[in-house]
Write an enzyme that holds these catalytic residues in place. Structure first.
Site, short mmCIF file in Angstrom:
data_model
loop_
_atom_site.label_atom_id
_atom_site.label_comp_id
_atom_site.label_asym_id
_atom_site.label_seq_id
_atom_site.Cartn_x
_atom_site.Cartn_y
_atom_site.Cartn_z
N TYR A 1 0.85 -1.20 -0.01
CA TYR A 1 -0.15 0.09 0.09
C TYR A 1 1.04 1.26 0.04
CZ TYR A 1 -3.50 -3.35 1.82
OH TYR A 1 -4.44 -4.35 2.07
N HIS B 1 0.97 -11.48 2.47
CA HIS B 1 -0.20 -10.84 1.96
C HIS B 1 -1.16 -11.96 1.02
CE1 HIS B 1 -1.38 -6.56 0.64
NE2 HIS B 1 -2.32 -7.30 0.59
N1 LIG Z 1 -5.31 -8.77 2.64
C1 LIG Z 1 -5.77 -8.22 1.55
O1 LIG Z 1 -5.46 -9.20 0.49
C2 LIG Z 1 -6.68 -6.82 1.52
C3 LIG Z 1 -7.34 -6.71 0.43
C4 LIG Z 1 -8.05 -5.82 0.35
C5 LIG Z 1 -8.13 -4.99 1.55
N2 LIG Z 1 -7.47 -5.23 2.34
C6 LIG Z 1 -7.41 -4.33 3.71
O2 LIG Z 1 -8.73 -4.48 4.12
C7 LIG Z 1 -9.36 -2.72 4.38
C8 LIG Z 1 -10.68 -2.77 4.05
O3 LIG Z 1 -10.97 -2.96 2.84
P1 LIG Z 1 -11.48 -2.04 1.57
O4 LIG Z 1 -10.63 -0.73 1.82
O5 LIG Z 1 -11.11 -2.75 0.25
O6 LIG Z 1 -13.12 -1.89 1.79
P2 LIG Z 1 -14.24 -1.51 2.94
O7 LIG Z 1 -13.63 -1.34 4.08
O8 LIG Z 1 -15.23 -2.46 2.70
O9 LIG Z 1 -14.82 -0.17 2.30
C9 LIG Z 1 -14.21 0.89 2.09
C10 LIG Z 1 -14.99 2.08 1.44
O10 LIG Z 1 -16.11 2.29 1.97
C11 LIG Z 1 -16.36 3.42 2.39
N3 LIG Z 1 -16.92 3.91 3.84
C12 LIG Z 1 -16.41 3.23 4.81
N4 LIG Z 1 -17.34 3.50 5.90
C13 LIG Z 1 -18.48 3.80 5.30
C14 LIG Z 1 -19.37 4.17 5.93
N5 LIG Z 1 -19.88 4.32 7.33
N6 LIG Z 1 -20.68 4.57 5.25
C15 LIG Z 1 -20.49 4.90 3.81
N7 LIG Z 1 -19.25 4.45 3.19
C16 LIG Z 1 -18.26 4.15 4.00
C17 LIG Z 1 -15.05 4.26 2.31
O11 LIG Z 1 -15.01 5.65 1.67
P3 LIG Z 1 -14.49 6.70 2.92
O12 LIG Z 1 -12.86 6.64 2.91
O13 LIG Z 1 -14.71 7.83 2.07
O14 LIG Z 1 -15.15 6.63 3.76
C18 LIG Z 1 -14.27 3.38 1.31
O15 LIG Z 1 -14.83 3.75 -0.16
C19 LIG Z 1 -8.19 -1.99 3.29
O16 LIG Z 1 -8.13 -0.60 3.42
C20 LIG Z 1 -6.97 -2.90 3.45
O17 LIG Z 1 -6.53 -2.39 4.66
C21 LIG Z 1 -6.73 -6.25 2.67
#
Ligand SMILES: NC(=O)c1ccc[n+]([C@@H]2O[C@H](COP(=O)([O-])OP(=O)(O)OC[C@H]3O[C@@H](n4cnc5c(N)ncnc54)[C@H](OP(=O)(O)O)[C@@H]3O)[C@@H](O)[C@H]2O)c1
Length: 279
Positions: A51, A109
């Site tokens: 990241y 990862h």
């Molecule tokens: N290990 C892996 O392979 C892997 C893969 C993918 C992700 N990850 C980790 O998992 C974390 C979370 O997953 P993600 O970022 O893909 O998706 P997520 O957390 O499911 O969703 C993030 C999105 O939701 C929005 N959001 C957050 N809270 C909200 C709310 N209360 N109401 C409306 N919208 C909301 C955010 O926008 P705003 O920021 O504008 O609020 C952003 O666009 C990542 O950031 C990363 O650290 C790990």
């Protein structure tokens, strides 16, 4: 400030049941967003070498007044550095980038099974833990067969497996397997990136009934499944919303209705760890 409940991993480390995802939180704006989250009560911060924000996370830790030992900082080893020597160097580089003495949690990862190097990467994490560079070691996106191999060849099993998990892909079997093996499930993209999930009618009705937002219903579902979730938000309002889920509960019918939204093709980007590789 909100207090988030904790769970205990199989090696004794405690983790809050909700942490902050940080994908795309970079630079000064990212550090401010993470600092706000810590101020609001977040103690678990997810990040990854790939990241390119380990420095951003380290800066937020430095700016915050919370003692380091109360925080749980995570990073992840990229697929291209799974050779033992490269893995050791990368863990040291991750620490250097974040200006930290240790990570609380360090994860592989992706298994990248075609590459077939994840066991030597795991050995590097085991050694780094012995050297005091990492407190707890785990994996992401590992299937049971990958974890079984780790345990068979090194005698050490992961504390955590971070997997894609949200109502459209509920991972029922994998979660059951983790539970039987005393491995904590951590949900990535717990809100399915806030696309169609937060327009879903079933969840909308529950949100109205409980006077909560749709995200709160979904994050409560993760919590009641026993999974640690790491929703990402850059907004301090939504960060607070996402950890304010401990004053209501979903009943069994509601839990089942959400779980039933799952679909075989429910993954966001069709990243099946049996074949998908990331470097
Ligand atoms: N290990 C892996 O392979 C892997 C893969 C993918 C992700 N990850 C980790 O998992 C974390 C979370 O997953 P993600 O970022 O893909 O998706 P997520 O957390 O499911 O969703 C993030 C999105 O939701 C929005 N959001 C957050 N809270 C909200 C709310 N209360 N109401 C409306 N919208 C909301 C955010 O926008 P705003 O920021 O504008 O609020 C952003 O666009 C990542 O950031 C990363 O650290 C790990």
């Amino acid at each position: 400030m909100h207090k988030v409940p904790e769970i205990t991993l199989n090696d004794g480390l405690t983790l809050p049941v909700i942490g902050l995802g940080t994908y795309a939180l970079n630079g000064n704006a990212g550090a401010s967003a993470i600092q706000n989250a810590i101020h609001a009560g977040y103690r678990l911060i997810d990040s990854a070498y790939n990241y390119e924000n380990e420095g951003t996370v380290g800066e937020a830790v430095k700016r915050s007044s919370v003692p380091r030992e109360e925080l749980r900082i995570t990073s992840k080893l990229p697929g291209r550095y799974q050779h033992y020597d490269k893995a050791v160097t990368t863990i040291q580089e991750s620490l250097y980038r974040a200006s930290l003495d240790y990570y609380d949690l360090y994860l592989i990862h992706w298994p990248n099974p075609k590459q077939d190097l994840y066991v030597e990467a795991w050995q590097a994490l085991i050694d780094a833990q012995k050297w005091g560079l990492i407190r707890s070691i785990g994996v992401c996106n590992f299937l049971p067969e990958h974890i079984e191999r780790l345990e068979k060849e090194t005698g050490v099993k992961p504390s955590v497996n971070q997997i894609e998990l949200h109502p459209f892909f509920n991972q029922e079997q994998q979660r059951k397997w983790h539970q039987e093996h005393n491995i904590v499930t951590e949900s990535w993209s717990p809100l399915a990136r806030a696309n169609h999930l937060l327009e879903n009618e079933t969840i909308q009705q529950m949100a109205q009934h409980h006077n909560k937002s749709l995200s709160q219903i979904v994050l409560r579902w993760h919590y009641q499944l026993g999974a640690v979730s790491i929703p990402k938000s850059a907004s301090s309002v939504r960060q607070i919303e996402n950890i304010s889920i401990f004053d209501f509960s979903l009943d069994e019918t509601e839990m089942s209705l959400i779980s039933e939204l799952t679909r075989p093709d429910g993954r966001i980007n069709n990243q099946d760890p049996a074949v998908y590789e990331e470097f």
